[in-house]
Design an enzyme around this catalytic site. Sequence first.
Site, mmCIF file in Angstrom:
data_model
loop_
_atom_site.group_PDB
_atom_site.id
_atom_site.type_symbol
_atom_site.label_atom_id
_atom_site.label_comp_id
_atom_site.label_asym_id
_atom_site.label_seq_id
_atom_site.Cartn_x
_atom_site.Cartn_y
_atom_site.Cartn_z
ATOM 1 N N ARG A 145 -13.499 21.320 48.419
ATOM 2 C CA ARG A 145 -14.562 20.956 47.197
ATOM 3 C C ARG A 145 -15.430 22.291 47.593
ATOM 4 N NH1 ARG A 145 -16.227 15.109 47.821
ATOM 5 N NH2 ARG A 145 -14.807 14.721 46.891
ATOM 6 N N HIS A 174 -12.439 17.396 52.418
ATOM 7 C CA HIS A 174 -13.573 17.612 53.912
ATOM 8 C C HIS A 174 -13.902 18.184 55.029
ATOM 9 C CE1 HIS A 174 -17.413 15.780 51.529
ATOM 10 N NE2 HIS A 174 -17.170 17.316 50.661
ATOM 11 N N CYS A 268 -20.035 12.010 58.293
ATOM 12 C CA CYS A 268 -20.026 11.826 56.959
ATOM 13 C C CYS A 268 -21.871 11.367 56.842
ATOM 14 C CB CYS A 268 -19.331 11.508 55.770
ATOM 15 S SG CYS A 268 -17.462 11.937 55.896
HETATM 16 N N1 ARG Z 1 -17.854 9.949 48.236
HETATM 17 C C1 ARG Z 1 -18.156 10.836 48.683
HETATM 18 C C2 ARG Z 1 -17.501 11.835 48.128
HETATM 19 O O1 ARG Z 1 -16.624 12.433 48.005
HETATM 20 C C3 ARG Z 1 -17.582 10.744 50.957
HETATM 21 C C4 ARG Z 1 -18.238 12.044 51.399
HETATM 22 C C5 ARG Z 1 -17.965 11.757 52.975
HETATM 23 N N2 ARG Z 1 -18.282 12.766 53.221
HETATM 24 C C6 ARG Z 1 -18.315 13.667 54.044
HETATM 25 N N3 ARG Z 1 -18.812 14.223 55.126
HETATM 26 N N4 ARG Z 1 -16.925 13.895 54.406
HETATM 27 O O2 ARG Z 1 -18.311 13.085 48.008
#
Ligand code: ARG
Length: 275
Positions: A145, A174, A268
């Site tokens: 990401r 993440h 999250c």
């Molecule tokens: N569906 C979200 C995404 O894929 C989930 C985010 C999860 N958040 C985190 N802090 N790991 O972006």
Amino acid sequence: MNHTERLPRNRTYLMCPPEHFTVEYAINPWMDTSVPVDPALALKQWSILRDTLGDLGHTVHVLDAVPGLPDMVYAANGAFSVDGTVYGARFRYPERAAEADAHAAFYGAGGWRYAGPAHINEGEGDFAYLPGAYGGLVLAGYGFRTDPAAHAEAQEVLGRPVLSLRLVDPAFYHLDTALAALDDRTIAYYPGAFSAASQRVLAQLFPDAVIADRADAEAFGLNLVSDGRHVILNTEAIAMGERVRAAGYLPVHIDLSELKRGGGSVKCAVAELRP
Ligand code: ARG
């Protein structure tokens, strides 16, 4: 040290209710658009998490959910704050882009120093802060990401050393799915989520870390929130709870089965505000 000796520090958190939570697109391997989520259950589980943090003495601010932003419940991704300065998020996928504006408005209204980012980064999803390690160290993930250029940008904005760690397993896309701060200087992590070189760096800097295995990470056991004594984690992550207990913390398990459908859990859903 056992948990009666570990001192919790009062925290301020930001959460966003799953009022518009669905899984209608898939941007991580956990998301399955063919399995419907239970909105009432999601809201109930989220409320228990919010109340648990409040009962532990922490302040929880609530950001209004915005229709059409189903992932907004994962409030940790909206920004990253250190000592009153906020480094804003810029999401990788267009489906989530507008969430950054809602977070920016929250910080703007609260009188924070807000720096809008030039580079893609997903806030506390990929940044963790250890105020007591190496003069205030930021651990930063990349590979799925957050753009590594955002790590350098965060260092310039926040004036803290930022250590880049490469994530290599798409299930742990993440940083906060693979590594967590247990207190101001101690981390827990799953080594297999990181490149071999990043594993060596972590082992060198954090020889006393709590080491998790793949099953712990898959149960979202590293996606935890700790106040330095209480460690709040998913009910599935019983083994991880025992690991943190053995390290002298007190595990508090919360069922977040619905949020797992979107690829997230406790951490999250909770952004820490560091004024
Ligand atoms: N569906 C979200 C995404 O894929 C989930 C985010 C999860 N958040 C985190 N802090 N790991 O972006």
